[in-house]
Write an enzyme that holds these catalytic residues in place. Structure first.
Site, PDB file in Angstrom:
ATOM      1  N   ALA A 122     -11.148  56.956  66.372  1.00  0.00           N
ATOM      2  CA  ALA A 122     -10.665  55.679  65.842  1.00  0.00           C
ATOM      3  C   ALA A 122      -9.958  55.983  64.529  1.00  0.00           C
ATOM      4  CB  ALA A 122     -11.823  54.711  65.642  1.00  0.00           C
ATOM      5  N   ASP A 177     -28.666  48.965  66.939  1.00  0.00           N
ATOM      6  CA  ASP A 177     -28.313  49.557  65.652  1.00  0.00           C
ATOM      7  C   ASP A 177     -26.913  49.119  65.232  1.00  0.00           C
ATOM      8  OD1 ASP A 177     -28.724  51.069  63.354  1.00  0.00           O
ATOM      9  OD2 ASP A 177     -28.006  52.920  64.268  1.00  0.00           O
TER      10      ASP A 177
END
Length: 179
Positions: free
Chosen positions: A105, A154
């Site tokens: 990313a 998470d």
């Protein structure tokens, strides 16, 4: 179903995603990132020249808990395809340690991006519309995972990556579970 049998069945199902680590060239212009799970290194996939990351476990896979977490993350990445989940390339086991290969990313984590915009000059592309797109994308990802009877467990800015258009990509499925 017996938990052990489920684990063995899941493990054999993910074998088709095993890749050869020799097909990746380390990008030495970027520094490795150490996390609680292990070390994230940057690579280029030789065949496609895609920029990617390799997320290497910090525990040997002979450790049953480490192996289960590694296998669980691969299972989710291999079977849960959605525009807001980081694209999965494959996995490898090298000298007893596991590595998961994911598309990089370009804008890093949401946490890093927020920190940068607080301390440095503000990115003009980071506006209310971008905030809504990120929020909506993360919400759609969670809805998708829940429809698949999976939970992330998470979710935080460090586990939301931003692509080159600032679209969110949820990552880090180590603690995720199928419910």
């Amino acid at each position: 179903m017996n938990t052990y049998l489920f684990f063995v069945e899941m493990e054999s199902d993910i074998e088709k995603f095993r890749v050869d680590p020799k097909n990746f060239i380390k990008n030495t212009s970027k520094k490795d990132i150490t996390s609680g799970y292990g070390v994230v290194s940057f690579y280029f996939q030789k065949k496609s020249n895609i920029s990617c990351v390799g997320k290497k476990t910090n525990q040997d896979l002979s450790n049953e808990v480490a192996k289960r977490s590694f296998t669980r993350e691969i299972d989710i990445l291999a079977h849960c395809h959605h525009p807001t989940i980081v694209p999965f390339i494959g996995f490898a086991e090298i000298n007893g340690f596991g590595t998961i290969y994911l598309v990089e990313a370009k804008n890093g984590s949401l946490q890093d991006y927020l920190d940068k915009n607080r301390t440095e000059s503000r990115d003009p592309n980071f506006n209310d519309t971008t905030n809504y797109i990120i929020s909506y994308g993360v919400a759609r990802c969670m809805a998708f995972l829940h429809d698949q009877n999976r939970i992330h467990r998470d979710l935080k800015p460090e586990n939301i990556l931003l692509d080159d258009q600032l679209y969110p990509l949820v990552t880090d499925f180590v603690t995720s579970k199928q419910i």
